[in-house]
Design a protein around this motif. Structure first.
Motif, mmCIF file in Angstrom:
data_model
loop_
_atom_site.group_PDB
_atom_site.id
_atom_site.type_symbol
_atom_site.label_atom_id
_atom_site.label_comp_id
_atom_site.label_asym_id
_atom_site.label_seq_id
_atom_site.Cartn_x
_atom_site.Cartn_y
_atom_site.Cartn_z
ATOM 1 N N ASP A 1042 0.881 -1.187 -0.353
ATOM 2 C CA ASP A 1042 -0.565 0.104 -0.061
ATOM 3 C C ASP A 1042 0.652 1.535 0.099
ATOM 4 N N LYS A 1043 1.706 1.245 0.619
ATOM 5 C CA LYS A 1043 3.241 2.026 0.491
ATOM 6 C C LYS A 1043 4.126 2.625 -1.109
ATOM 7 N N LYS A 1044 3.950 2.078 -1.630
ATOM 8 C CA LYS A 1044 4.137 1.980 -2.821
ATOM 9 C C LYS A 1044 2.745 2.147 -3.820
ATOM 10 N N TYR A 1049 -0.101 6.907 -6.073
ATOM 11 C CA TYR A 1049 -1.299 7.955 -6.337
ATOM 12 C C TYR A 1049 -0.959 9.284 -5.598
ATOM 13 N N LEU A 1050 -0.076 9.451 -5.041
ATOM 14 C CA LEU A 1050 0.718 10.750 -4.749
ATOM 15 C C LEU A 1050 1.563 11.915 -6.588
ATOM 16 N N GLN A 1051 2.116 10.798 -6.775
ATOM 17 C CA GLN A 1051 2.690 10.862 -7.732
ATOM 18 C C GLN A 1051 2.036 11.910 -9.160
ATOM 19 N N LYS A 1052 0.984 11.356 -9.203
ATOM 20 C CA LYS A 1052 -0.648 11.153 -10.231
ATOM 21 C C LYS A 1052 -0.738 12.754 -9.962
ATOM 22 N N LEU A 1076 6.007 8.523 3.456
ATOM 23 C CA LEU A 1076 6.284 6.724 2.685
ATOM 24 C C LEU A 1076 6.635 5.859 2.883
ATOM 25 N N LEU A 1077 8.273 6.967 2.175
ATOM 26 C CA LEU A 1077 8.974 6.654 1.935
ATOM 27 C C LEU A 1077 10.291 5.489 3.253
ATOM 28 N N ALA A 1078 10.364 6.552 3.614
ATOM 29 C CA ALA A 1078 11.130 5.942 4.922
ATOM 30 C C ALA A 1078 9.978 4.980 5.656
ATOM 31 N N VAL A 1079 9.175 4.899 6.012
ATOM 32 C CA VAL A 1079 7.907 3.649 6.592
ATOM 33 C C VAL A 1079 9.006 2.802 5.588
ATOM 34 N N ALA A 1080 8.620 2.507 4.495
ATOM 35 C CA ALA A 1080 9.078 1.379 3.494
ATOM 36 C C ALA A 1080 10.300 0.772 4.133
ATOM 37 N N GLU A 1081 11.446 1.715 4.301
ATOM 38 C CA GLU A 1081 12.288 1.420 4.059
ATOM 39 C C GLU A 1081 12.694 1.439 5.943
ATOM 40 N N CYS A 1114 1.527 9.861 -14.095
ATOM 41 C CA CYS A 1114 3.091 9.476 -13.213
ATOM 42 C C CYS A 1114 4.099 9.495 -14.107
ATOM 43 N N PRO A 1115 5.308 11.177 -13.384
ATOM 44 C CA PRO A 1115 6.584 11.349 -14.063
ATOM 45 C C PRO A 1115 7.138 10.216 -13.727
ATOM 46 N N PHE A 1116 7.788 9.318 -13.227
ATOM 47 C CA PHE A 1116 8.120 8.488 -12.823
ATOM 48 C C PHE A 1116 7.935 7.452 -11.851
ATOM 49 N N ASN A 1117 8.553 5.996 -12.361
ATOM 50 C CA ASN A 1117 8.366 5.098 -11.576
ATOM 51 C C ASN A 1117 8.736 5.159 -9.878
ATOM 52 N N PRO A 1118 7.685 5.001 -8.875
ATOM 53 C CA PRO A 1118 7.908 5.444 -7.811
ATOM 54 C C PRO A 1118 9.183 4.264 -6.742
ATOM 55 N N VAL A 1119 8.546 3.050 -7.328
ATOM 56 C CA VAL A 1119 9.508 2.256 -7.096
ATOM 57 C C VAL A 1119 11.384 2.060 -7.437
ATOM 58 N N GLU A 1120 10.858 2.620 -8.369
ATOM 59 C CA GLU A 1120 13.096 3.049 -9.091
ATOM 60 C C GLU A 1120 13.277 4.409 -8.435
ATOM 61 N N SER A 1121 12.339 5.489 -8.046
ATOM 62 C CA SER A 1121 13.241 6.267 -7.069
ATOM 63 C C SER A 1121 13.580 6.158 -5.746
ATOM 64 N N LYS A 1122 12.609 5.162 -5.204
ATOM 65 C CA LYS A 1122 13.099 4.045 -4.324
ATOM 66 C C LYS A 1122 14.021 4.157 -3.574
#
Length: 1174
Positions: A1042-1044, A1049-1052, A1076-1081, A1114-1122
């Motif tokens: 859900d974080k991803k 969804y935020l980037q959209k 979102l990213l910090a919690v994911a990590e 979406c301008p870029f892949n969020p997973v790739e950015s993370k």
């Protein structure tokens, strides 16, 4: 493994590594010998309780013993002995006391033959009982005084070899115990194992030590070898820093000393008997005297005295070498053991131990911080003070530690406080001059304690000192005089009890005093003939004393009927035995038989006192219908008539409530006097209704109410009686709703009913509606009746709604509580309504009434702050403030029940949830329970309510900031809103269970920030962008998938706008994205933002140009950015004015849905919106 001492001396190991290499072989040999013993009986008896202990037993010695003993046994006893011999001393603990005695007898025989080998087996036993599974080696020692030998007594760790060893002297050996470092402290040793095994092992281990000394007391205990070695062993191991050694060997040492005390006592008895025999010999004549016999007796006495002196020397060594070091041990279990055994020694062997030099340890340890240690001290002192012969030796101790014992009655541990009070009761009974009057005054107040065991013990002290000190009735008088003397004695005791109650200013409830005295003074309190006789004859007493005496009698009646269950007092037995139930029934029968004919006389005598009558009216509730006296209808009729006469005189609320409850108990269908009581009740109600009808015909004309003060008082008195009875009885057949509802239609500005009348009318109408709804399944037989009931419900709600704005505060409160109760009852009836029958029709409160209820709660409940409550009684006493808080809690609970029972929409709770943190101390429990109940009904809708609450608070704050005016008291700060969101997030415990709720909160929050936002030079950022900081408090409750999805969804949403992360206005977006990213990590947002990471700012690539004009926002892949490890130090000059998130795309026309799948990120249609109502 313990090798033979000769072999150990011949090949003494030089390093610990040799011991560790032999460990596997030794344990292997032990297991092999145990497995090949082949004794099925032993395995069967041990299988149920024994745990596997691979010990360090001398296997070779055991085999030698088995060989020697098998030759000496004959016949059937040979197999039985082999059964016992096949086990080690450690294993014999699992076999019971009889087998224990047999094995110890065999061990004694082996000790006589080869004491060194047998003693090594005993040493191994104590080491095994400590849970040690290591290797034990022994080497001979020639002298205790050798300085080189004493320098070897060490206890160290060998981190290189991973071993731990202890070397100590148990003359004539130097013993070395070696075990792995990580096994001794991490594994539970037998004494501290949880469950029944630990308790059972403790008992069996203590029995082993006792049996060992008992079996040796006539033989080897005096050989100057066994006890010396054993005491030396226990002393060394009890000084170890290893907890298992210290605990086990301290227990063994104090139990050994207790056994030695028993031996010393038996020797003292033998010495005393021999001295008596010697005295008899001396009294004989010269012819009868036998000089050789006297010499033998004197020799025996000398031997016994020498043995006792030797035993006392052993005890002195144990006390000084072990007790004095361990009674202050860091382990509370060891301190408890020492104090428990010290109390036993002083009681059993008082000639040696009962002195101030030993008592001081008991007094010091009463200050221990562990309750169990203090409890053992108090229990030990109870044994000493309970023996009158020991009291002279306790004078100095009592004077020194009396204040401490009195203060321990306030101990935070209830058991310590109770046992201390019992100790003081013993002191009071044995010594009259120890406790002063001030001490007694302090101790007597514990009869009002919230703990019943403590209160009952204090009641015993009170009864023994004040109530039982009077001279008993003389036995030399005739029967009549004895009865009079008993009555005088009872009167004197009651006088003393009344005086104590009146002088005591700590508590004002007689029922708690009676409960405290019930166990010890039940005979006095249940002497109802004496109590009533005193009340009927005593005319000189003051009215206050008579009122207290009546309260005592009523409290004793309640106690005999219901038992010791009181509100606010814990510790009473919840389940009565059959014997107690029978005694309770007998008491109820006795009180009914006596009080049923006497109660009318008491009511007639005290009819002028409302307090006394209110108390007397409670007695019929406890009558037993099966009593033979109940069949006498004449007595019952007299009681009903007298109760009716009292009701004609009084309109005091306490009297009316007690009378209504009494009639409710008497009118029960199972009682023998129900018909008589129902007739009397109906007659009373009919008279009141007729009287009220006549009064209202003269006073109520149209919509105006006009009555003089006298007539208003009559109306008010009649309404109070009807209100009290309508609360307990169904008075629907008198149609009180039609009679009283016109009083609510009159306008207050046009001569309406006065507030004190409305305060009685509103509850009467509420009770009428509640009875109507409750009996709807029985009374509504047609649709016309159901419609009439619905019309009454609507009329009541409309009239109550009108009075929510009444000028009188009490009327507003009563109207609010009435409409809440009726709507809640109506909701419950709808749930149990059978559609096949005519029942209550659906009624929904109009929106105007719903808003009025919410406004009423916000205005009258949430006033002031948690730490500075400003209310109508803020300047008054603390008691009045607490009463006002109790009323406001009732108002809030009544409104929350409407939400929980679905009378009001769940979104109406948003305004209530806003005050969760601001008024947490006063109303936090009610609001939290409302959250829990609404979440059980619909967790998604409940989560939407939380979102609505936060968004409303945020919008109010923004508008307050934009207006720039004076801060409004209803507006909370941004920090408080963020803290409220954090507390809301904590309520989502199960991440999987509340997955949809948390995702919905995030998606709704993102839409709340970016929806309908058009970026212009004047508004470069969304006005509600800082809401993302509040929303980040829920990020820790998201699952990884859900974080991803939410990040995408935020980037959209951000892709539609020009986002410059260097601008301070976009910091909330950075913070939320980082959360979102910090919690994911596995980090939090603050640490993520404050770290040396910098936002991943991808330059536009040829691939990104292909996205122009596409539907994807979406301008870029969020997973790739993370997961990308590329770190950008800054922007290139050619892209300084370009937003890294900016990609020319077509704005999507439809809103993304917040319903459906929690992982959905497509462009689904959304048919639901959240309206933020300000």
């Amino acid at each position: 493994m313990i090798p033979d001492p000769t072999a150990a001396a011949a090949s003494r190991p030089s390093e610990l590594d040799n011991n560790s290499q032999d460990q596997a072989n030794s344990s292997e040999a032990v297991n092999h010998s145990e497995d090949e013993s082949g004794n099925e009986n032993r395995q069967k008896s041990v299988r149920r309780r024994r745990r596997a202990h691979k010990g360090s037993e001398n296997v070779k010695c055991k085999k030698a013993k088995a060989g020697r003993r098998s030759v000496s046994r004959k016949g059937g006893s040979q197999s039985k002995r082999r059964h016992v011999e096949a086990v080690t001393l450690f294993e014999v603990i699992t076999m019971g006391r009889s087998a224990m005695q047999m094995v110890i007898d065999d061990w004694i025989e082996a000790y006589v033959t080869d004491r060194d080998t047998s003693l090594l087996d005993l040493i191994s036993f104590f080491i095994q009982c400590s849970g040690c599974k290591g290797v034990v080696t022994a080497e001979m020692c020639q002298s205790k005084e050798d300085s080189d030998v004493m320098s070897k007594m060490v206890e160290k760790l060998d981190e290189v070899a991973g071993l731990q060893y202890k070397k100590f002297l148990a003359f004539p050996w130097i013993l070395t115990v070696t075990w792995p470092m990580d096994t001794q402290d991490s594994v539970e040793y037998p004494l501290i194992q949880s469950g029944p095994y630990g308790r059972w092992f403790h008992s069996e281990f203590c029995d082993f030590v006792s049996v060992l000394v008992a079996q040796c007391q006539h033989s080897i205990i005096f050989d100057n070898y066994l006890m010396s070695t054993l005491i030396s062993l226990l002393t060394e191991l009890s000084n170890s820093y290893i907890r298992a050694f210290r605990h086990t060997c301290t227990l063994a040492a104090v139990k050994l000393m207790s056994s030695l005390v028993s031996v010393a006592l038996s020797l003292s008895v033998s010495i005393e008997n021999s001295q008596k025999l010697q005295a008899v010999q001396k009294t004989k004549t010269m012819r009868q005297k036998s000089t050789p016999q006297q010499e033998r007796i004197q020799k025996k006495i000398t031997e016994l005295q020498e043995k006792r002196a030797e035993i006392e020397g052993m005890m002195d060594v144990i006390f000084k070498g072990i007790f004095l070091k361990r009674y202050r041990d860091v382990l509370p279990e060891i301190r408890s053991i020492c104090m428990e055994e010290l109390g036993l020694w002083m009681k059993l062997y008082s000639s040696v131990f009962l002195s101030d030099s030993y008592l001081k340890y008991m007094g010091w340890m009463m200050h221990d911080k562990i309750p169990d240690v203090r409890l053992k001290c108090v229990l030990g002192l109870q044994g000493l003070y309970g023996d009158p012969g020991l009291l002279p030796k306790l004078d100095l101790f009592t004077s020194r530690f009396k204040d401490r014992m009195i203060s321990m009655t306030l101990d935070k541990d209830n058991e310590v406080a109770v046992q201390t009070m019992k100790l003081l009761v013993l002191i009071s009974k044995t010594s009259d001059d120890v406790l002063s009057p001030a001490d007694y005054k302090q101790l007597f107040q514990f009869v009002y304690s919230s703990q019943r065991p403590l209160a009952a013990t204090a009641g015993e002290l009170l009864f023994s000192r004040l109530l039982n000190t009077l001279a008993p009735a003389s036995d030399d008088h005739d029967g009549l005089n004895e009865e009079e003397a008993h009555k005088e004695q009872t009167f004197a005791r009651l006088k003393a009890l009344l005086q104590f109650y009146q002088e005591s200013e700590l508590h004002k409830h007689v029922v708690y005093l009676v409960d405290s005295l019930w166990d010890c003074g039940g005979a006095l309190l249940k002497d109802w003939p004496a109590l009533t006789s005193i009340l009927m004859q005593d005319s000189s007493s003051q009215s206050s004393e008579q009122a207290v005496l009546v309260e005592i009698m009523v409290a004793s009646v309640r106690q005999a009927s219901e038992g010791p269950m009181l509100a606010g007092r814990s510790g009473a037995k919840k389940v009565m035995s059959a014997r107690e139930k029978k005694a309770q029934i007998d008491d109820c029968s006795k009180l009914t038989e006596h009080l049923l004919p006497v109660l009318p006389k008491l009511l007639s005598k005290f009819s002028g006192s409302s307090d006394i009558v209110a108390s007397l009216m409670k007695i019929p509730q406890y009558f037993l219908p099966e009593c033979p006296e109940a069949a006498n209808t004449e007595v019952t009729s007299i009681l009903m008539a007298e109760m009716g006469a009292v009701l004609e005189l009084h309109s005091y609320p306490a009297v009316l409530e007690a009378a209504a409850r009494a009639f409710l108990s008497l009118c029960g269908e199972e009682t023998t006097w129900s018909s008589t009581a129902q007739t009397a009740r109906d007659s009373l109600v009919q008279g009141w209704v007729d009287q009220l009808t006549a009064l209202l015909e003269d006073s109520l004309k149209g919509d105006s109410f006009s009555a003089d003060e006298e007539k208003t008082s009559e109306i008010l008195a009649t309404l109070k009686k009807l209100r009290a009875f309508h609360n307990c009885h169904n008075l629907s057949r008198w149609n009180l709703f039609e009679l009283l509802s016109p009083l609510l239609s009159a306008e207050s500005s046009q001569g309406g009913a006065p507030p004190k009348v409305l305060l009685e009318v509103l509850p009467c109408l509420c009770y009428s509606m509640l009875w109507s709804l409750n009996m709807s399944g029985e009374t509504l037989k047609s649709r016309d009746k159901a419609v009439a009931q619905r019309l009454q419900l609507r009329l009541f709600c409309e009239r109550s709604h009108h009075h929510l704005s009444h000028y009188d505060h009490s009327v507003r409160l009563q109207a609010f509580l009435g409409v809440c109760d009726v709507l809640t009852a109506h909701s419950y009836q709808l749930q149990v309504w059978d559609p096949s029958s005519f029942g209550p029709l659906l009624y929904t409160p109009i929106p105007k009434l719903q808003r009025a209820l919410l406004t009423f709660v916000c205005v009258h409940v949430f006033v002031g702050t948690d730490c500075d409550i400003q209310s109508s009684v803020s300047a008054n006493s603390e008691v009045e403030r607490l009463e006002d808080l109790h009323k406001r809690r009732n108002l809030l609970a009544a409104y929350c029940k409407l939400i929980v029972h679905r009378v009001l929409e769940m979104s109406m709770a948003a305004e209530i949830f806003m005050y969760y943190m601001k008024h947490h101390n006063d109303f936090g429990d009610i609001i939290k329970e409302t959250m829990y109940r609404t979440r059980q009904i619909d967790k998604i809708e409940s989560a939407r309510t939380l979102v609505l609450c936060l968004q409303q608070l945020f919008v109010r704050l923004k508008r307050e900031q934009e207006s720039g005016g004076r801060p409004h008291p209803g507006v909370q700060t941004f920090t408080s809103i963020k803290e409220l969101a954090r507390r809301f997030a904590l309520t989502f415990g199960d991440l999987v269970k509340f997955r949809e709720c948390v995702v919905m909160i995030h998606r709704n929050g993102i839409e709340f920030v970016f929806q309908e936002f058009n970026q212009t030079p004047e508004t470069p950022t969304p006005p509600y962008l800082s809401y993302l900081t509040i929303l980040s408090e829920f990020s820790s409750k998201l699952l990884k998938p859900d974080k991803k999805t939410l990040f995408s969804y935020l980037q959209k949403h951000t892709a539609e706008h020009f986002v410059d992360l260097r601008e301070e206005g976009w910091q909330p977006l950075i913070y939320y994205r980082a959360s979102l990213l910090a919690v994911a990590e596995g980090e939090d947002a603050v640490s993520y933002v404050s770290s040396d990471r910098k936002p991943y700012l991808p330059n536009r690539s040829p691939f990104s140009k292909k996205l122009e004009g596409s539907k994807s926002p979406c301008p870029f892949n969020p997973v790739e950015s993370k997961v990308s490890k590329v770190q950008r130090s800054g922007f290139s000059p050619s892209h300084q004015d370009m937003d890294p998130f900016s990609v020319p795309v077509e704005p999507h026309a439809r809103r993304l849905t917040t319903e459906g799948s929690v992982l959905s990120t497509g462009n689904e249609a959304d048919d639901d919106t959240i309206d933020v109502e300000v």
